[in-house]
Enzyme design. Sequence first.
Site, PDB file in Angstrom:
ATOM      1  N   TYR A  29       0.841  -1.205   0.000  1.00 22.47           N
ATOM      2  CA  TYR A  29       0.000   0.000   0.000  1.00 22.47           C
ATOM      3  C   TYR A  29       0.874   1.253   0.000  1.00 22.47           C
ATOM      4  CZ  TYR A  29      -3.303   3.550   1.601  1.00 22.47           C
ATOM      5  OH  TYR A  29      -4.057   4.696   1.721  1.00 22.47           O
ATOM      6  N   GLU A  51     -11.107   5.772   5.459  1.00 21.93           N
ATOM      7  CA  GLU A  51     -10.443   6.503   6.535  1.00 21.93           C
ATOM      8  C   GLU A  51     -11.392   6.675   7.718  1.00 21.93           C
ATOM      9  OE1 GLU A  51      -7.370   7.096   6.802  1.00 21.93           O
ATOM     10  OE2 GLU A  51      -6.582   7.008   4.781  1.00 21.93           O
ATOM     11  N   TRP A  59      -4.803   0.544  10.328  1.00 22.57           N
ATOM     12  CA  TRP A  59      -5.028   0.659   8.898  1.00 22.57           C
ATOM     13  C   TRP A  59      -4.894  -0.695   8.220  1.00 22.57           C
ATOM     14  CZ3 TRP A  59      -7.681   3.239   5.786  1.00 22.57           C
ATOM     15  CH2 TRP A  59      -7.417   3.269   4.413  1.00 22.57           C
TER      16      TRP A  59
END
Length: 199
Positions: A29, A51, A59
């Site tokens: 990522y 988010e 995350w």
Amino acid sequence: MTRMTQPVIGEDGLARCPWAAGDPVNMAYHDEEWGMPVEGEAAHLERLTLEAFQSGLSWLTILNKRPAFREVFAGFDADTVASYDVHDIERLMAETRIVRNRRKIEAAVANARATVALRERGGLVDLLWSFRPAESPAPRGTSEQVASTVESTALSKALKEAGFAHVGPTTMHALMQAVGIIDDHLVGCHRRGCASLPR
């Protein structure tokens, strides 16, 4: 003396932001997406939605669930998600492959509706990018990175006024980092500068 965490050199000899070291999903990522501009309304709505779901979680958890998020939220097509009703929300609350938080699911639907409404005023993409600062940060270590900025606070306020939910200043700063509105890769990271790519 303030501790400063510098970029980490990987086994491939490339320097990366410390959070990207170790887990291959995080690394991919970081190397392929984080900080790079994305194209179109759906891509921006996806990042905004994810988010918001990430708040209070890692995350990595969100990244691992992203394929399922994309499936159940119809590729983040704003018109489709905006049409979701109470039955769809209950369906999503029963979906074990995503984060089952009612407030966040309801916010995702509200944000899709707000995105559709924003088209009359230039659209989500233009609104987000209108808060790009004149200069991007240039952190030399993690101690120089911040959780929110004047711009992310102003963006949060503008989105809330437009009917968006779960878009606090910290979440919006993370969004700005993710889509390249700012470049928060550490100086020395091999991805530093990717935000300058044209959107």
